[in-house]
Design an enzyme around this catalytic site. Structure first.
Site, short mmCIF file in Angstrom:
data_model
loop_
_atom_site.label_atom_id
_atom_site.label_comp_id
_atom_site.label_asym_id
_atom_site.label_seq_id
_atom_site.Cartn_x
_atom_site.Cartn_y
_atom_site.Cartn_z
N SER A 35 -2.81 12.41 -1.78
CA SER A 35 -4.09 12.61 -1.09
C SER A 35 -3.94 13.85 -0.23
O SER A 35 -2.82 14.24 0.13
CB SER A 35 -4.38 11.40 -0.19
OG SER A 35 -5.38 11.69 0.75
N TYR A 48 -2.48 4.77 6.18
CA TYR A 48 -2.76 5.54 4.96
C TYR A 48 -2.06 6.90 5.01
O TYR A 48 -1.40 7.31 4.05
CB TYR A 48 -4.27 5.71 4.83
CG TYR A 48 -4.74 6.31 3.52
CD1 TYR A 48 -5.02 5.50 2.42
CD2 TYR A 48 -4.94 7.68 3.38
CE1 TYR A 48 -5.48 6.04 1.22
CE2 TYR A 48 -5.39 8.23 2.19
CZ TYR A 48 -5.67 7.41 1.12
OH TYR A 48 -6.12 7.94 -0.07
P1 NAD Z 1 -10.49 2.39 -5.99
O1 NAD Z 1 -10.69 1.39 -4.92
O2 NAD Z 1 -11.61 2.73 -6.90
O3 NAD Z 1 -9.25 1.96 -6.92
C1 NAD Z 1 -8.08 1.38 -6.40
C2 NAD Z 1 -7.39 0.63 -7.50
O4 NAD Z 1 -6.21 0.02 -6.95
C3 NAD Z 1 -8.24 -0.50 -8.09
O5 NAD Z 1 -8.00 -0.60 -9.47
C4 NAD Z 1 -7.70 -1.74 -7.37
O6 NAD Z 1 -7.90 -2.96 -8.07
C5 NAD Z 1 -6.22 -1.37 -7.30
N1 NAD Z 1 -5.47 -2.16 -6.34
C6 NAD Z 1 -5.74 -2.38 -5.02
N2 NAD Z 1 -4.82 -3.21 -4.51
C7 NAD Z 1 -3.97 -3.52 -5.50
C8 NAD Z 1 -2.81 -4.34 -5.60
N3 NAD Z 1 -2.34 -5.02 -4.55
N4 NAD Z 1 -2.18 -4.43 -6.80
C9 NAD Z 1 -2.64 -3.76 -7.88
N5 NAD Z 1 -3.73 -2.97 -7.85
C10 NAD Z 1 -4.38 -2.87 -6.68
O7 NAD Z 1 -9.92 3.68 -5.26
P2 NAD Z 1 -9.68 5.19 -5.72
O8 NAD Z 1 -10.44 6.04 -4.79
O9 NAD Z 1 -9.84 5.37 -7.18
O10 NAD Z 1 -8.15 5.34 -5.30
C11 NAD Z 1 -7.09 5.52 -6.22
C12 NAD Z 1 -5.98 6.30 -5.54
O11 NAD Z 1 -6.47 7.58 -5.19
C13 NAD Z 1 -5.47 5.65 -4.26
O12 NAD Z 1 -4.05 5.78 -4.18
C14 NAD Z 1 -6.13 6.50 -3.19
O13 NAD Z 1 -5.39 6.48 -1.99
C15 NAD Z 1 -6.13 7.85 -3.85
N6 NAD Z 1 -7.08 8.80 -3.29
C16 NAD Z 1 -8.42 8.52 -3.27
C17 NAD Z 1 -9.27 9.46 -2.72
C18 NAD Z 1 -10.75 9.23 -2.66
O14 NAD Z 1 -11.41 9.98 -1.95
N7 NAD Z 1 -11.28 8.27 -3.36
C19 NAD Z 1 -8.78 10.64 -2.21
C20 NAD Z 1 -7.42 10.89 -2.25
C21 NAD Z 1 -6.58 9.95 -2.80
#
Ligand code: NAD
Length: 261
Positions: free
Chosen positions: A143, A156
């Site tokens: 991130s 985070y």
């Molecule tokens: P999201 O909520 O759409 O997806 C998260 C996924 O993780 C889901 O499939 C959820 O079921 C799974 N998950 C959560 N807890 C879990 C557990 N205990 N065991 C197994 N799976 C689990 O979120 P996203 O935005 O797609 O995030 C994905 C990654 O991208 C994360 O690591 C997040 O930190 C990172 N990220 C997101 C953003 C953003 O702006 N959305 C920015 C930078 C980084």
């Protein structure tokens, strides 16, 4: 299809960025194990669509990324089911927004477990096979918060800085084995993770939803646009290619210019 002989595992791929990455590697011909939570019917639909849309095999693991034994079993089963595990994407992640003195202790533990420790456990389990086969791609969804901080996101930001360090360390250990290890660091991507943190940010900062989107989220991104999951996924596919074989130990920003400031 550049990944036709490869088998992938993407953690946290029932939604958002992870699902986009799973679909993108499948579109290039890789078999894929998806993982994450959600309604069983929606997960089965996403799994089946990957198979029918791309003509690959797709299986689902319900492993909880807070449980080391389940993580080790997920990796072993993914490897056994497809015969190898060549591409590992550590993507599962959650967020919690609160001032440090009110930050729930159990949320701290959960975020460190899912966003950081789960990657240690998957990499630890996947490495012997990758080393033996002399090919592997490990990608962590980090991130912008692996490089800079924002207030009220202590767990985070700590976890994401940790994942950047883990990535560099493992890249050095695996450099002579044909295994690359990198982070992709998106800025704000419009996914359920971002949508869900808006109410808490409204509370923590005493703002409306529109103010949070404009003055907290997109204010950080000079382009004033969200990154898309598909853009992150396309770069993950590139990191899996032979063209990226000398790219390892790096943390690649895709943040609309956020961390340039
Ligand atoms: P999201 O909520 O759409 O997806 C998260 C996924 O993780 C889901 O499939 C959820 O079921 C799974 N998950 C959560 N807890 C879990 C557990 N205990 N065991 C197994 N799976 C689990 O979120 P996203 O935005 O797609 O995030 C994905 C990654 O991208 C994360 O690591 C997040 O930190 C990172 N990220 C997101 C953003 C953003 O702006 N959305 C920015 C930078 C980084």
């Amino acid at each position: 299809m550049s990944l036709k002989t490869r088998n992938a595992l993407v953690t946290g791929s029932t939604s958002g960025i992870g699902l986009a990455i799973a679909r993108a590697v499948a579109a290039e011909g890789a078999n894929v194990t998806i993982n994450g939570f959600g309604p069983a019917e929606a997960i089965e639909t996403a799994r089946a669509e990957i198979e029918t849309d791309f003509g690959v095999r797709c299986r689902y693991s319900a492993a909880d990324m807070t449980r080391p034994a389940e993580i080790a079993a997920m990796v072993a089963e993914a490897e056994a089911a497809f015969g190898s595990l060549d591409i590992l994407v550590n993507n599962a992640g959650i967020q919690h927004v609160a001032p440090i003195e009110e930050f729930p202790i159990e949320k701290w533990d959960q975020i460190i477990a899912i966003n950081l420790s789960s990657a240690f456990h998957t990499i630890r389990a996947a490495t012997p096979g990758m080393k033996a086969r002399k090919w592997g791609r490990i990608i962590c969804t980090a991130s912008a918060h692996s490089l800079v901080a924002s207030p009220f996101k202590s767990a985070y930001v700590s976890a994401k800085h940790g994942i950047a360090g883990l990535t560099k360390t493992v890249a050095l250990e695996l450099a002579t084995f044909g295994v690359t290890v990198n982070c992709i660091s998106p800025g704000y991507v419009w996914t359920p993770l971002v949508e869900k943190q808006i109410p808490d940010t409204m509370k923590a900062r005493n703002m409306t939803k529109e103010q949070v989107i404009r003055d907290v989220l997109l204010t950080a991104q000079p382009t004033r646009q969200f990154v898309t999951s598909e853009q992150v996924a396309a770069f993950a596919v590139f990191l899996c290619s032979d063209a990226a074989s000398q790219m390892t130990g790096s943390n690649y920003s895709m943040d609309g210019g956020w961390t340039a400031a």
